[in-house]
Design a protein around this motif. Structure first.
Motif, PDB file in Angstrom:
ATOM      1  N   GLN A  76       0.863  -1.191   0.000  1.00  8.34           N
ATOM      2  CA  GLN A  76       0.000   0.000   0.000  1.00  8.34           C
ATOM      3  C   GLN A  76       0.902   1.245   0.000  1.00  8.34           C
ATOM      4  N   GLY A  77       0.313   2.381   0.092  1.00 12.11           N
ATOM      5  CA  GLY A  77       1.136   3.600   0.180  1.00 12.11           C
ATOM      6  C   GLY A  77       1.351   4.291  -1.165  1.00 12.11           C
ATOM      7  N   GLY A  78       0.916   3.643  -2.257  1.00  9.35           N
ATOM      8  CA  GLY A  78       0.953   4.290  -3.575  1.00  9.35           C
ATOM      9  C   GLY A  78       2.366   4.584  -4.063  1.00  9.35           C
ATOM     10  N   GLY A  79       2.414   5.329  -5.150  1.00  3.48           N
ATOM     11  CA  GLY A  79       3.696   5.742  -5.714  1.00  3.48           C
ATOM     12  C   GLY A  79       4.486   6.549  -4.692  1.00  3.48           C
ATOM     13  N   SER A  80       3.797   7.423  -3.967  1.00  7.79           N
ATOM     14  CA  SER A  80       4.492   8.294  -3.005  1.00  7.79           C
ATOM     15  C   SER A  80       5.143   7.463  -1.911  1.00  7.79           C
ATOM     16  N   GLY A  81       4.482   6.403  -1.489  1.00 11.73           N
ATOM     17  CA  GLY A  81       5.074   5.511  -0.490  1.00 11.73           C
ATOM     18  C   GLY A  81       6.378   4.928  -1.009  1.00 11.73           C
ATOM     19  N   SER A 115       7.349  15.939 -13.236  1.00 15.64           N
ATOM     20  CA  SER A 115       6.956  16.317 -11.874  1.00 15.64           C
ATOM     21  C   SER A 115       7.089  15.166 -10.880  1.00 15.64           C
ATOM     22  N   TRP A 116       6.829  13.917 -11.321  1.00 16.48           N
ATOM     23  CA  TRP A 116       6.863  12.805 -10.360  1.00 16.48           C
ATOM     24  C   TRP A 116       8.283  12.384 -10.031  1.00 16.48           C
ATOM     25  N   SER A 117       9.167  12.358 -11.009  1.00 14.26           N
ATOM     26  CA  SER A 117      10.557  12.013 -10.663  1.00 14.26           C
ATOM     27  C   SER A 117      11.174  13.145  -9.836  1.00 14.26           C
ATOM     28  N   TYR A 168      14.271   6.262 -12.272  1.00 16.84           N
ATOM     29  CA  TYR A 168      13.590   7.063 -13.304  1.00 16.84           C
ATOM     30  C   TYR A 168      12.088   6.789 -13.285  1.00 16.84           C
ATOM     31  N   CYS A 169      11.338   7.674 -13.918  1.00 13.56           N
ATOM     32  CA  CYS A 169       9.885   7.505 -14.041  1.00 13.56           C
ATOM     33  C   CYS A 169       9.589   7.279 -15.524  1.00 13.56           C
ATOM     34  N   GLU A 170       9.026   6.120 -15.865  1.00 18.04           N
ATOM     35  CA  GLU A 170       8.856   5.778 -17.280  1.00 18.04           C
ATOM     36  C   GLU A 170       7.849   6.685 -17.978  1.00 18.04           C
ATOM     37  N   ASN A 171       6.764   7.016 -17.271  1.00 21.87           N
ATOM     38  CA  ASN A 171       5.753   7.897 -17.873  1.00 21.87           C
ATOM     39  C   ASN A 171       5.379   8.983 -16.868  1.00 21.87           C
ATOM     40  N   GLU A 172       5.637  10.210 -17.250  1.00 24.72           N
ATOM     41  CA  GLU A 172       5.351  11.344 -16.368  1.00 24.72           C
ATOM     42  C   GLU A 172       3.913  11.802 -16.604  1.00 24.72           C
ATOM     43  N   THR A 173       3.053  11.419 -15.687  1.00 24.67           N
ATOM     44  CA  THR A 173       1.601  11.585 -15.822  1.00 24.67           C
ATOM     45  C   THR A 173       1.163  13.056 -15.919  1.00 24.67           C
ATOM     46  N   VAL A 174       1.849  13.926 -15.185  1.00 30.20           N
ATOM     47  CA  VAL A 174       1.446  15.340 -15.157  1.00 30.20           C
ATOM     48  C   VAL A 174       1.861  16.040 -16.451  1.00 30.20           C
ATOM     49  N   ALA A 204      12.377   1.824 -11.418  1.00 32.23           N
ATOM     50  CA  ALA A 204      11.504   2.600 -12.304  1.00 32.23           C
ATOM     51  C   ALA A 204      10.091   2.699 -11.762  1.00 32.23           C
ATOM     52  N   ASP A 205       9.574   3.911 -11.823  1.00 34.08           N
ATOM     53  CA  ASP A 205       8.168   4.175 -11.493  1.00 34.08           C
ATOM     54  C   ASP A 205       7.350   4.003 -12.777  1.00 34.08           C
ATOM     55  N   PHE A 206       6.539   2.955 -12.814  1.00 30.64           N
ATOM     56  CA  PHE A 206       5.690   2.688 -13.983  1.00 30.64           C
ATOM     57  C   PHE A 206       4.220   2.940 -13.644  1.00 30.64           C
ATOM     58  N   SER A 207       3.962   3.812 -12.649  1.00 32.48           N
ATOM     59  CA  SER A 207       2.592   3.956 -12.143  1.00 32.48           C
ATOM     60  C   SER A 207       1.559   4.187 -13.243  1.00 32.48           C
ATOM     61  N   SER A 208       1.897   5.031 -14.214  1.00 26.19           N
ATOM     62  CA  SER A 208       0.853   5.383 -15.179  1.00 26.19           C
ATOM     63  C   SER A 208       1.036   4.723 -16.543  1.00 26.19           C
ATOM     64  N   SER A 209       1.895   3.710 -16.606  1.00 19.54           N
ATOM     65  CA  SER A 209       2.020   3.005 -17.897  1.00 19.54           C
ATOM     66  C   SER A 209       2.083   1.496 -17.708  1.00 19.54           C
ATOM     67  N   ALA A 228      -1.890   1.197  -8.575  1.00 20.49           N
ATOM     68  CA  ALA A 228      -2.848   0.506  -9.461  1.00 20.49           C
ATOM     69  C   ALA A 228      -3.817   1.442 -10.174  1.00 20.49           C
ATOM     70  N   GLN A 229      -3.956   2.666  -9.682  1.00 18.02           N
ATOM     71  CA  GLN A 229      -5.156   3.444 -10.013  1.00 18.02           C
ATOM     72  C   GLN A 229      -5.198   4.095 -11.404  1.00 18.02           C
ATOM     73  N   LYS A 230      -4.392   3.586 -12.339  1.00 20.91           N
ATOM     74  CA  LYS A 230      -4.470   4.107 -13.718  1.00 20.91           C
ATOM     75  C   LYS A 230      -4.999   2.996 -14.642  1.00 20.91           C
ATOM     76  N   ASN A 231      -4.150   1.997 -14.880  1.00 18.56           N
ATOM     77  CA  ASN A 231      -4.540   0.948 -15.824  1.00 18.56           C
ATOM     78  C   ASN A 231      -5.103  -0.301 -15.164  1.00 18.56           C
TER      79      ASN A 231
HETATM   80  C1  LIG Z   1       3.962   8.424 -12.295  1.00 17.87           C
HETATM   81  C2  LIG Z   1       3.393   8.619 -10.925  1.00 17.87           C
HETATM   82  N1  LIG Z   1       4.162   8.353  -9.856  1.00 17.87           N
HETATM   83  C3  LIG Z   1       3.708   8.508  -8.604  1.00 17.87           C
HETATM   84  C4  LIG Z   1       2.428   8.960  -8.361  1.00 17.87           C
HETATM   85  C5  LIG Z   1       1.963   9.128  -6.963  1.00 17.87           C
HETATM   86  O1  LIG Z   1       1.063   8.126  -6.687  1.00 17.87           O
HETATM   87  P1  LIG Z   1       0.173   8.050  -5.375  1.00 17.87           P
HETATM   88  O2  LIG Z   1      -0.839   9.128  -5.462  1.00 17.87           O
HETATM   89  O3  LIG Z   1      -0.400   6.672  -5.483  1.00 17.87           O
HETATM   90  O4  LIG Z   1       1.078   8.186  -4.212  1.00 17.87           O
HETATM   91  C6  LIG Z   1       1.581   9.242  -9.438  1.00 17.87           C
HETATM   92  C7  LIG Z   1       0.215   9.721  -9.215  1.00 17.87           C
HETATM   93  O5  LIG Z   1      -0.518  10.083 -10.077  1.00 17.87           O
HETATM   94  C8  LIG Z   1       2.081   9.064 -10.742  1.00 17.87           C
HETATM   95  O6  LIG Z   1       1.308   9.326 -11.804  1.00 17.87           O
END
Ligand SMILES: Cc1ncc(COP(=O)(O)O)c(C=O)c1O
Length: 402
Positions: A76-81, A115-117, A168-174, A204-209, A228-231
């Motif tokens: 748990q804790g999401g990407g930020s965790g 922004s996320w990296s 690195y962050c593979e896909n920068e969502t913002v 690698a952060d693949f949160s949004s891809s 999990a909250q994208k795809n």
């Molecule tokens: C690429 C990426 N990394 C990290 C996060 C942060 O995720 P969370 O809100 O689950 O902590 C997000 C959130 O949108 C994101 O898009």
């Protein structure tokens, strides 16, 4: 009341999920597999839930071709965790390997392309325990010198000789900046620049891809993580694909001077307890399993890659036409454009007019992130080609109207 069928949800996350999955999940919420108990009411130690976790794990392993050197864990804790967990766990590992180094010699390499990296980098600086090296910062090669709009050329990169990890962050969502998945592209992640791929910890952060297309050089990564909250499903679940040598005894490292790691964040604790150290996000795990099974039934990740390429291709082509007419401007440079989050500005007419027209047609959540403004269209897996065609038609109408 608006009916769901009238709406196309282009939200950046939490985002659209397939109707068929939600219908099935609604049934399981009341009565999971004929047990007479809903999925969120079962014990997380029950055999039914244990089997579900295994199902999710094998779906990911099979579809992404995850090698046996890597475990799949859920937390748990999401990407930020993970911004924090990565620093704590990997510096603990480094401490065990090199107990006598000073903190200044424990280098954390950050590739900053959005922004996320940047946020992850800030957390590493805040937590300390090592020195941060910015491998490259995309803003320095941007059109205006301050936005994230590109994957910088390799001659700008400075990877440390023996870093504790490279991030690195593979896909920068913002920002809508993504590494190319074509290894021959100059905007692909430069795996060839890493000195010892089998021992280096590439994170690698693949949160949004995640699960939107195959992951090139997956085995070269020590850790891939995704919220999990994208795809994949509802928020609350974080997926880790982790090389087993990262599962270190963080308490032993703390005795040598590393920062202690909270149990819920220690990768070894998660692994030793089969991702059930504490009560997991059961509903999110359930929906994620359904989403991935549905995906498998439809075709492979290669199939999904083809569909996602078509969706993004159609939208960018439509926007390029708008650019030629001076009505819109795509924010990200060609080659670095995300397939998942398409960002642009309205130049002809106003953003308000564009969004009002979109709203009337049932298109939702198109406003760009509050930190950068503009428009952002998120094209995660649940968005169909037909829905993108409808948006493209609206864009054409908008071009004619201004
Ligand atoms: C690429 C990426 N990394 C990290 C996060 C942060 O995720 P969370 O809100 O689950 O902590 C997000 C959130 O949108 C994101 O898009």
């Amino acid at each position: 009341m608006t009916d769901r069928s009238q709406i196309v949800n282009f939200g950046p996350g939490p985002s659209a999920l397939p109707d068929a999955v939600l219908d099935e999940a609604a049934k399981g919420l009341l009565n999971y597999q004929g047990t007479g108990i809903g999925i969120t009411e079962l014990s997380h130690r029950s055999k039914e839930f244990g089997a579900l976790v295994k199902r999710l794990e094998s779906s990911i392993r099979e579809q992404l071709n995850v090698p046996s050197s890597h475990s799949i864990l859920f937390t748990q804790g999401g990407g930020s965790g993970q911004f924090s967990a990565v620093v704590l766990n990997l510096l603990a590992r480094h401490r065990l390997l090199y107990p006598d180094l000073s903190n200044d010699d424990r280098v954390m390499d950050y590739v900053v392309t959005g922004s996320w990296s940047k946020k992850a980098l800030e957390e590493a600086k805040r937590l300390g325990g090592g020195r941060v090296n910015v491998v490259v910062d995309g803003r320095q090669s941007s059109k205006d010198g301050k936005s994230f709009d590109n994957i910088p050329s390799y001659d700008r990169w400075s990877i440390s000789p023996n870093p504790a990890f490279i991030y690195y962050c593979e896909n920068e969502t913002v920002d809508g900046v993504q590494f190319s998945s074509d290894p021959t592209s100059h905007q692909a992640f430069p795996h060839h620049l890493i000195h010892n791929p089998s021992t280096t910890c590439l994170v690698a952060d693949f949160s949004s891809s995640f699960m939107s297309r195959p992951i090139p050089y997956l085995a070269n990564h020590a850790l891939i993580y995704a919220g999990a909250q994208k795809n994949i499903g509802p928020s609350g679940l974080t997926i880790l694909i982790i090389r087993q040598d990262l599962l270190v005894d963080t308490d032993a490292a703390a005795k040598l001077g590393a920062n202690p790691v909270p149990y819920t964040m220690a990768y070894k604790t998660l692994s030793d307890n089969n991702s059930l150290y504490n009560t997991p996000p059961m509903f999110s795990i359930y929906v994620a399993a359904l989403v991935l099974e549905q995906l498998k039934a439809k075709g492979s990740l290669q199939y999904l890659e083809k569909v996602n390429r078509e969706k993004a291709g159609l939208l960018y082509a439509t926007l390029q036409e708008g650019e030629r007419r001076g009505i819109v401007k795509i924010k990200v440079k060609e080659g670095s454009r995300s397939w998942m989050n398409v960002t642009f500005e309205i130049l002809g007419g106003t953003e308000k007019e564009f969004l009002e027209g979109a709203e009337q047609r049932g298109f939702r959540q198109l406003k760009g992130h509050r930190s950068v403004g503009g428009i952002r269209v998120s094209l995660y897996n649940a968005i169909t080609l037909e829905q993108v065609q409808r948006l493209a038609e609206y864009l054409h109408e908008f071009y004619e109207s201004v």
